[in-house]
Design a protein around this motif. Sequence first.
Motif, mmCIF file in Angstrom:
data_model
loop_
_atom_site.group_PDB
_atom_site.id
_atom_site.type_symbol
_atom_site.label_atom_id
_atom_site.label_comp_id
_atom_site.label_asym_id
_atom_site.label_seq_id
_atom_site.Cartn_x
_atom_site.Cartn_y
_atom_site.Cartn_z
ATOM 1 N N LEU A 192 4.756 -1.093 -9.699
ATOM 2 C CA LEU A 192 5.029 -2.362 -9.043
ATOM 3 C C LEU A 192 5.168 -3.442 -10.116
ATOM 4 N N ASP A 252 3.591 5.403 -8.869
ATOM 5 C CA ASP A 252 4.450 4.286 -8.469
ATOM 6 C C ASP A 252 4.248 3.122 -9.432
ATOM 7 N N LEU A 279 0.689 -1.334 -12.274
ATOM 8 C CA LEU A 279 1.085 -2.693 -11.930
ATOM 9 C C LEU A 279 1.511 -3.400 -13.209
#
Length: 563
Positions: A7, A5, A176
Amino acid sequence: MSDRDVLEFDILIVGGGPAGLSAAIRLAQLQKARGGDPLTVAVLEKGREAGSHSLSGAILDPSALRELIPDYAAKGAPLDCPVQHDDVYFLTERKHMRFPFTPPPLTNHGGEIISLNRFVKWLASQAEAEGIDLFTGFSASEVLYDGGRVVGVRTGDRGLDKHGGRKPNFEPGVDLHAKVTIFCDGVRGNLTKTLVQRFALDAGRLPQLYALGIKELWEIPAGRFAAGRVAHTMGYPLNMRQFGGAFIYGLPGNLISLGFVSGLDYEDTRFDPHAVFQRFKQHPFVASLLEGGTLVRYGAKALPEGGWHTVPRLTMDGALIAGDAGGFVNSIRLKGIHLAMRTGMLAAEAAFDAVRANDFTIAGLAGYERAIAGGPVKRELYPVRNVHQAFEHGLLAGVAFSGLSMITGGWWFKDPMPARAGYERIKKLTDLTGVRGYAIGEATASDDGDGAATPVFDRKLTFDRVTGVHYSGTKHREDEPSHLIVHDTDICRTKCRVEYNNPCTRFCPAAVYEMIDDGAGGKKLKINASNCVHCKTCDIMDPYQIIDWVPPEGGEGPQYDGM
């Protein structure tokens, strides 16, 4: 296609200590004051909760706190008690002598004795109240780049077995991304270390010099050491060539913070900081203070003490470095919390301006280094820029230069005063011939560098390393890859054993490193990674520089409640 993922943030802060949380709070304040589109800001903290890994003496210089949160008292800042009285003692083996006056750098009038653990928890609550996202229990494992620009970090994978294989509960780390990343990953931060190497941020700087602080929290009988009383010691059990000393801080509730700081630039490979601390507690002055008391908590942490000339370049495209990661500690005052907070605040201001200007280059972030060089940070650190380096020539030379620097502003004939990294100063066994009570090949973990034996651990006053680990609240999953990477273990069983007698078995305060029988008449290294209290000493002091400390799974490590 990546299974990770992603972000996205405007500003990402790596490390939820005093520097990182001060940066986050300052960003929220700037947003309110200057308006514009709201910025997305996040703090990444490897501890299981804010403050878990926060350890210091600690006496807070409240100057940065007053600037950041003027109404801190009304908001319940956990300042345990103001400093009421200072003493400095010189210890011999059996006696103690109080200095007739307290040297100005060790005068703590106006300071506040605190638990850094509780203080950081409170800072985290203030950041979250301002709308900052705080992600605890996530370790940043690597820096992400786009060419020569930092674009964020990746968190470590979860659910790996000790061989690196994926277990059924495996979860990949998260990427991130940020326009600006502020690295506040602490002393010898694993990510800051890679940034320094990649961008040669230490070019033209002196090598950083470190010390190891070992601290215990004790509950003692009422009336024995008043809350607000501060005592520092020098001398015994160190010799005149070794840098360090002790602190004793009185807290409410009949508690004291008791610790010993040993310079990680010693020459004798047999030196054992943990053994020195135990012997310190056996000194009559200290033993009488602790008699009938109870050990509450234990911990250890390295300190960056090299001063102004060791601070690396702090900016690169897309990133800034603040706090202990940048080496902002005043070693003569024994203070660093306020400098961490202030550099975090200045980093926040530079990052905010860069995002608003849409310029994340070194030039766009250059205001940070200008603010440090033109403000209170340099004004405090520059006059004491050569102090720790002077102690390379012994205690008397260091103390004399420290006093002289109050008059000269730190000037010396060679400025900066030359220095060597601590690991380069360790002498081989063959160079220790003639040292009291020592013969080549006979050094043991019980010999801490001056011919004196390690005290017997009675578990009332003195404690072995493993017991200390228990009191640190340290927890790691046993079945996971070691976060202590030794790149060539053959060196440990051959060259290091012969040349240095494996100093890792002594300088580690948590019994992580152990030389055991290999079944063939020799020795091999055993790493007890689950003992690690995250002090970073092994990464700093290994004479071959083959040990890398990297974070374990997020949320693991010590739990320094009340420390």
